[in-house]
Design a protein around this motif. Sequence first.
Motif, PDB file in Angstrom:
ATOM      1  N   UNK A 186       0.883  -1.171   0.000  1.00 43.88           N
ATOM      2  CA  UNK A 186       0.000   0.000   0.000  1.00 43.88           C
ATOM      3  C   UNK A 186       0.915   1.214   0.000  1.00 43.88           C
ATOM      4  N   UNK A 187       0.781   2.064  -1.020  1.00 47.36           N
ATOM      5  CA  UNK A 187       1.739   3.147  -1.271  1.00 47.36           C
ATOM      6  C   UNK A 187       1.002   4.464  -1.463  1.00 47.36           C
ATOM      7  N   UNK A 188       1.483   5.535  -0.834  1.00 51.02           N
ATOM      8  CA  UNK A 188       0.913   6.859  -1.102  1.00 51.02           C
ATOM      9  C   UNK A 188       1.899   7.681  -1.935  1.00 51.02           C
ATOM     10  N   UNK A 189       1.455   8.191  -3.081  1.00 48.46           N
ATOM     11  CA  UNK A 189       2.362   8.917  -3.983  1.00 48.46           C
ATOM     12  C   UNK A 189       2.474  10.397  -3.607  1.00 48.46           C
ATOM     13  N   UNK A 190       2.633  10.667  -2.325  1.00 47.54           N
ATOM     14  CA  UNK A 190       2.667  12.037  -1.825  1.00 47.54           C
ATOM     15  C   UNK A 190       3.870  12.213  -0.899  1.00 47.54           C
ATOM     16  N   UNK A 191       4.217  13.473  -0.606  1.00 46.48           N
ATOM     17  CA  UNK A 191       5.369  13.724   0.265  1.00 46.48           C
ATOM     18  C   UNK A 191       4.976  14.448   1.559  1.00 46.48           C
ATOM     19  N   UNK A 192       3.682  14.708   1.736  1.00 46.64           N
ATOM     20  CA  UNK A 192       3.229  15.255   3.026  1.00 46.64           C
ATOM     21  C   UNK A 192       2.126  14.380   3.616  1.00 46.64           C
ATOM     22  N   UNK A 193       2.069  13.130   3.175  1.00 50.41           N
ATOM     23  CA  UNK A 193       1.207  12.160   3.840  1.00 50.41           C
ATOM     24  C   UNK A 193       1.941  10.827   3.845  1.00 50.41           C
ATOM     25  N   UNK A 194       1.523   9.930   4.693  1.00 54.04           N
ATOM     26  CA  UNK A 194       2.178   8.635   4.790  1.00 54.04           C
ATOM     27  C   UNK A 194       1.140   7.552   5.012  1.00 54.04           C
ATOM     28  N   UNK A 195       1.620   6.347   5.281  1.00 52.18           N
ATOM     29  CA  UNK A 195       0.701   5.247   5.563  1.00 52.18           C
ATOM     30  C   UNK A 195       1.299   4.429   6.693  1.00 52.18           C
ATOM     31  N   UNK A 242      14.717   7.135   2.174  1.00 52.90           N
ATOM     32  CA  UNK A 242      13.353   7.633   2.308  1.00 52.90           C
ATOM     33  C   UNK A 242      12.896   8.246   0.993  1.00 52.90           C
ATOM     34  N   UNK A 243      11.593   8.484   0.915  1.00 51.76           N
ATOM     35  CA  UNK A 243      10.990   9.181  -0.215  1.00 51.76           C
ATOM     36  C   UNK A 243      10.588  10.560   0.292  1.00 51.76           C
ATOM     37  N   UNK A 244      10.982  11.604  -0.413  1.00 47.63           N
ATOM     38  CA  UNK A 244      10.452  12.919  -0.058  1.00 47.63           C
ATOM     39  C   UNK A 244      10.502  13.862  -1.246  1.00 47.63           C
ATOM     40  N   UNK A 245      10.190  15.132  -1.024  1.00 46.81           N
ATOM     41  CA  UNK A 245      10.029  16.076  -2.138  1.00 46.81           C
ATOM     42  C   UNK A 245      11.288  16.228  -2.982  1.00 46.81           C
ATOM     43  N   UNK A 246      11.077  16.199  -4.310  1.00 50.50           N
ATOM     44  CA  UNK A 246      12.196  16.284  -5.247  1.00 50.50           C
ATOM     45  C   UNK A 246      12.392  17.691  -5.823  1.00 50.50           C
ATOM     46  N   UNK A 247      11.592  18.672  -5.353  1.00 56.66           N
ATOM     47  CA  UNK A 247      11.622  19.992  -5.990  1.00 56.66           C
ATOM     48  C   UNK A 247      12.510  20.976  -5.229  1.00 56.66           C
ATOM     49  N   UNK A 248      12.145  21.300  -4.011  1.00 53.42           N
ATOM     50  CA  UNK A 248      12.870  22.316  -3.257  1.00 53.42           C
ATOM     51  C   UNK A 248      13.890  21.660  -2.327  1.00 53.42           C
ATOM     52  N   UNK A 249      15.191  21.868  -2.571  1.00 51.93           N
ATOM     53  CA  UNK A 249      16.213  21.248  -1.700  1.00 51.93           C
ATOM     54  C   UNK A 249      16.112  21.686  -0.244  1.00 51.93           C
ATOM     55  N   UNK A 250      15.404  22.782   0.030  1.00 52.60           N
ATOM     56  CA  UNK A 250      15.216  23.202   1.423  1.00 52.60           C
ATOM     57  C   UNK A 250      14.489  22.128   2.240  1.00 52.60           C
ATOM     58  N   UNK A 251      13.630  21.342   1.587  1.00 47.82           N
ATOM     59  CA  UNK A 251      12.906  20.294   2.320  1.00 47.82           C
ATOM     60  C   UNK A 251      13.899  19.309   2.925  1.00 47.82           C
ATOM     61  N   UNK A 252      14.906  18.923   2.152  1.00 52.59           N
ATOM     62  CA  UNK A 252      15.909  17.982   2.656  1.00 52.59           C
ATOM     63  C   UNK A 252      16.726  18.606   3.780  1.00 52.59           C
TER      64      UNK A 252
END
Lengths: 127, 127, 127
Positions: free
Chosen positions: A37-46, B47-57
């Motif tokens: 089960x995967x969420x394709x988002x970066x501000x939500x999780x599972x 981990x998976x996280x936002x790929x747009x703004x490097x500030x997130x990392x």
Amino acid sequence: MQTFSVKTNRRTEMIAITSEVTTAVRALGRRAGMVTVFVPHTTSGVTINENADPDVCADMAMALERLVPWNAGYAHAEGNSAAHVRASLMGASINLPLVDGLLRMGTWQGIYLCEFDGPRTRNVWVY
Amino acid sequence: MQTFSVKTNRRTEMIAITSEVTTAVRALGRRAGMVTVFVPHTTSGVTINENADPDVCADMAMALERLVPWNAGYAHAEGNSAAHVRASLMGASINLPLVDGLLRMGTWQGIYLCEFDGPRTRNVWVY
Amino acid sequence: MQTFSVKTNRRTEMIAITSEVTTAVRALGRRAGMVTVFVPHTTSGVTINENADPDVCADMAMALERLVPWNAGYAHAEGNSAAHVRASLMGASINLPLVDGLLRMGTWQGIYLCEFDGPRTRNVWVY
């Protein structure tokens, strides 16, 4: 792959999706192995957690808000860095075993979409 | 299994590895199912996280440093217990779906190696 | 699927289960692909961390106790909300690669059941 979407109502919220995942798994038509089960988002999780007392979810939301405060001198201009960090703490996917075509979980386990930057419409992928 | 390595530059650092993983997946030659990205280390994670703004990392690295301070009366003689704890918080693997031979992720999702005790050379396994 | 159980001795405890998992993988009889280690509980988790110095596990248990305090105004009447939150932070499953019938991990990696509300008897599923 099967997909469904979930409408969230608050900034931070744990939403039970066990029955939607069960339906998606049935539609996959697989009999054994593993389901993700995967969420394709970066501000939500599972995550997997207790399916009985909704207070557990409220406590988890509160604990994550305390762990990673919303305002803490973040650089990211959108202002939702806390949501990104919480998403990585929970993770974007979980795995579950499939036996005789049925999802197998512990008695008290339920599957939760973790909203950390709602309200939004979130997608869930099951594969 | 495909493998590649990554050179890290600082003690705490989030390094984008999406393109390396994409190349590894192509080399695997599978068409569908699931791909796992795994780090065989105990002081780094993925981990998976936002790929747009490097500030997130940068914000995520800062938040993890604050969550698990480097000096906090740990017993482990090597002195890097904080890195071990952070590694378990992120996890040693992520899963991604493979559709028609291509990795599928959300629009804003990128894959990051999380270095917590660098600089080092880290290995990544894709299978 | 193979299963085994583990007796825990304290409220918070990291218990090495690498050898039990190795035995279970052998019994599965698969030669390649991926293995999942899953705990069907909501107040325990599973993680990968250092297999050499037991101080690392003690430090991790202490760090998680500090991150999510046992008493913090939780709503859940059972009083073990901290254990639920810690379980989600570690996660209910890990994935490992299987090559030529053998589990592959990094030199320093071991598999740990994370007890957060013991002592209890916990089940582990390997599939």
